[in-house]
Write a protein that holds these residues in place. Structure first.
Motif, PDB file in Angstrom:
ATOM      1  N   HIS A 219       0.835  -1.206   0.000  1.00 57.60           N
ATOM      2  CA  HIS A 219       0.000   0.000   0.000  1.00 57.60           C
ATOM      3  C   HIS A 219       0.867   1.252   0.000  1.00 57.60           C
ATOM      4  N   ILE A 220       1.930   1.260   0.784  1.00 58.20           N
ATOM      5  CA  ILE A 220       2.850   2.401   0.834  1.00 58.20           C
ATOM      6  C   ILE A 220       3.476   2.619  -0.536  1.00 58.20           C
ATOM      7  N   ARG A 221       3.939   1.560  -1.173  1.00 59.66           N
ATOM      8  CA  ARG A 221       4.540   1.689  -2.510  1.00 59.66           C
ATOM      9  C   ARG A 221       3.547   2.280  -3.510  1.00 59.66           C
ATOM     10  N   ARG A 222       2.299   1.826  -3.429  1.00 55.10           N
ATOM     11  CA  ARG A 222       1.276   2.322  -4.345  1.00 55.10           C
ATOM     12  C   ARG A 222       1.043   3.822  -4.130  1.00 55.10           C
ATOM     13  N   ILE A 223       0.953   4.242  -2.879  1.00 52.13           N
ATOM     14  CA  ILE A 223       0.737   5.659  -2.573  1.00 52.13           C
ATOM     15  C   ILE A 223       1.929   6.492  -3.033  1.00 52.13           C
ATOM     16  N   ILE A 224       3.140   6.021  -2.760  1.00 49.38           N
ATOM     17  CA  ILE A 224       4.341   6.763  -3.168  1.00 49.38           C
ATOM     18  C   ILE A 224       4.360   6.930  -4.687  1.00 49.38           C
ATOM     19  N   ALA A 225       4.064   5.848  -5.406  1.00 50.73           N
ATOM     20  CA  ALA A 225       4.054   5.911  -6.871  1.00 50.73           C
ATOM     21  C   ALA A 225       3.016   6.928  -7.352  1.00 50.73           C
ATOM     22  N   GLN A 226       1.831   6.880  -6.790  1.00 52.57           N
ATOM     23  CA  GLN A 226       0.780   7.818  -7.179  1.00 52.57           C
ATOM     24  C   GLN A 226       1.194   9.258  -6.878  1.00 52.57           C
ATOM     25  N   ASN A 227       1.756   9.463  -5.692  1.00 46.63           N
ATOM     26  CA  ASN A 227       2.162  10.813  -5.299  1.00 46.63           C
ATOM     27  C   ASN A 227       3.285  11.338  -6.189  1.00 46.63           C
ATOM     28  N   LEU A 228       4.243  10.489  -6.512  1.00 47.64           N
ATOM     29  CA  LEU A 228       5.342  10.916  -7.386  1.00 47.64           C
ATOM     30  C   LEU A 228       4.834  11.252  -8.785  1.00 47.64           C
ATOM     31  N   LYS A 229       3.954  10.417  -9.320  1.00 52.48           N
ATOM     32  CA  LYS A 229       3.408  10.676 -10.651  1.00 52.48           C
ATOM     33  C   LYS A 229       2.661  12.003 -10.675  1.00 52.48           C
ATOM     34  N   SER A 230       1.891  12.260  -9.648  1.00 55.13           N
ATOM     35  CA  SER A 230       1.128  13.498  -9.580  1.00 55.13           C
ATOM     36  C   SER A 230       2.045  14.712  -9.396  1.00 55.13           C
ATOM     37  N   ALA A 231       2.999  14.592  -8.486  1.00 53.70           N
ATOM     38  CA  ALA A 231       3.879  15.726  -8.155  1.00 53.70           C
ATOM     39  C   ALA A 231       4.853  16.063  -9.277  1.00 53.70           C
ATOM     40  N   SER A 232       5.197  15.070 -10.096  1.00 53.30           N
ATOM     41  CA  SER A 232       6.179  15.305 -11.157  1.00 53.30           C
ATOM     42  C   SER A 232       5.529  15.384 -12.533  1.00 53.30           C
ATOM     43  N   TRP A 233       4.239  15.621 -12.557  1.00 50.72           N
ATOM     44  CA  TRP A 233       3.512  15.677 -13.819  1.00 50.72           C
ATOM     45  C   TRP A 233       4.178  16.689 -14.747  1.00 50.72           C
ATOM     46  N   GLY A 234       4.383  16.303 -15.992  1.00 52.66           N
ATOM     47  CA  GLY A 234       5.024  17.178 -16.963  1.00 52.66           C
ATOM     48  C   GLY A 234       6.545  17.090 -16.942  1.00 52.66           C
ATOM     49  N   MET A 235       7.075  16.253 -16.090  1.00 49.23           N
ATOM     50  CA  MET A 235       8.526  16.071 -15.957  1.00 49.23           C
ATOM     51  C   MET A 235       8.831  14.610 -16.270  1.00 49.23           C
ATOM     52  N   THR A 236       9.890  14.348 -16.987  1.00 45.75           N
ATOM     53  CA  THR A 236      10.263  12.958 -17.238  1.00 45.75           C
ATOM     54  C   THR A 236      10.959  12.381 -16.010  1.00 45.75           C
ATOM     55  N   GLN A 237      11.041  11.076 -15.959  1.00 44.42           N
ATOM     56  CA  GLN A 237      11.755  10.426 -14.857  1.00 44.42           C
ATOM     57  C   GLN A 237      13.231  10.811 -14.895  1.00 44.42           C
ATOM     58  N   ALA A 238      13.778  10.973 -16.079  1.00 40.85           N
ATOM     59  CA  ALA A 238      15.181  11.387 -16.214  1.00 40.85           C
ATOM     60  C   ALA A 238      15.373  12.792 -15.646  1.00 40.85           C
ATOM     61  N   GLU A 239      14.431  13.675 -15.896  1.00 39.08           N
ATOM     62  CA  GLU A 239      14.529  15.040 -15.361  1.00 39.08           C
ATOM     63  C   GLU A 239      14.423  15.027 -13.837  1.00 39.08           C
ATOM     64  N   LEU A 240      13.507  14.216 -13.320  1.00 37.74           N
ATOM     65  CA  LEU A 240      13.380  14.100 -11.867  1.00 37.74           C
ATOM     66  C   LEU A 240      14.655  13.513 -11.268  1.00 37.74           C
ATOM     67  N   GLY A 241      15.229  12.532 -11.947  1.00 35.63           N
ATOM     68  CA  GLY A 241      16.478  11.938 -11.483  1.00 35.63           C
ATOM     69  C   GLY A 241      17.603  12.958 -11.457  1.00 35.63           C
ATOM     70  N   ALA A 242      17.707  13.744 -12.512  1.00 33.78           N
ATOM     71  CA  ALA A 242      18.758  14.767 -12.571  1.00 33.78           C
ATOM     72  C   ALA A 242      18.562  15.824 -11.489  1.00 33.78           C
ATOM     73  N   LYS A 243      17.329  16.203 -11.287  1.00 34.50           N
ATOM     74  CA  LYS A 243      17.016  17.249 -10.299  1.00 34.50           C
ATOM     75  C   LYS A 243      17.234  16.763  -8.859  1.00 34.50           C
ATOM     76  N   SER A 244      16.978  15.467  -8.637  1.00 34.32           N
ATOM     77  CA  SER A 244      17.090  14.924  -7.278  1.00 34.32           C
ATOM     78  C   SER A 244      18.436  14.263  -7.003  1.00 34.32           C
ATOM     79  N   GLY A 245      19.192  13.948  -8.068  1.00 31.37           N
ATOM     80  CA  GLY A 245      20.448  13.232  -7.894  1.00 31.37           C
ATOM     81  C   GLY A 245      20.263  11.741  -7.701  1.00 31.37           C
ATOM     82  N   ILE A 246      19.077  11.241  -8.029  1.00 32.97           N
ATOM     83  CA  ILE A 246      18.767   9.814  -7.898  1.00 32.97           C
ATOM     84  C   ILE A 246      18.780   9.212  -9.304  1.00 32.97           C
ATOM     85  N   PRO A 247      19.438   8.060  -9.498  1.00 34.00           N
ATOM     86  CA  PRO A 247      19.481   7.456 -10.834  1.00 34.00           C
ATOM     87  C   PRO A 247      18.076   7.218 -11.402  1.00 34.00           C
TER      88      PRO A 247
END
Length: 118
Positions: A12-40
């Motif tokens: 359940h926690i994983r599902r919520i985190i995924a939903q929250n990340l998708k919503s919060a990073s809308w319009g941003m690619t995963q690569a852009e989020l990775g670059a911005k956060s320093g996470i691969p």
């Protein structure tokens, strides 16, 4: 691959985190989020696909990158999370006597294991 079977709570926690990340990073690619956060990007992809759970440090990095509190990404950082969850006693009382015995058995095993590790 998890080292152990995930509990319903962990899934359940994983599902919520995924939903929250998708919503919060809308319009941003995963690569852009990775670059911005320093996470691969591969790690970010695991969070989005619910294959992994971010460490507290990575939750902070994501929160900083998205300019939001950690609790907006990961509900485990919400001070009221456990107030919303039923207590173990409440859950136990709802189980049939046979299932209550299983819970007691598992709890006793866990306590024995914990004492041996101390």
């Amino acid at each position: 691959m998890p080292r152990h079977e995930l509990s319903a709570f962990e899934k359940h926690i994983r599902r919520i985190i995924a939903q929250n990340l998708k919503s919060a990073s809308w319009g941003m690619t995963q690569a852009e989020l990775g670059a911005k956060s320093g996470i691969p990007t591969s790690t970010i992809s695991g969070y989005f696909a619910q294959r992994s759970t971010p460490s507290p440090g990575n939750v902070q990095r994501l929160a900083d990158a998205l300019n939001m509190p950690k609790s907006a990404i990961d509900p485990r950082f919400d001070d009221h999370l456990f107030e919303k969850q039923p207590g173990i006693e409440d859950l136990y009382k709802q189980l049939s006597p046979n299932r209550q015995q299983i819970v007691l058995h598992v709890a006793q095993e866990q306590l024995t294991e914990q004492r041996q590790q101390s």
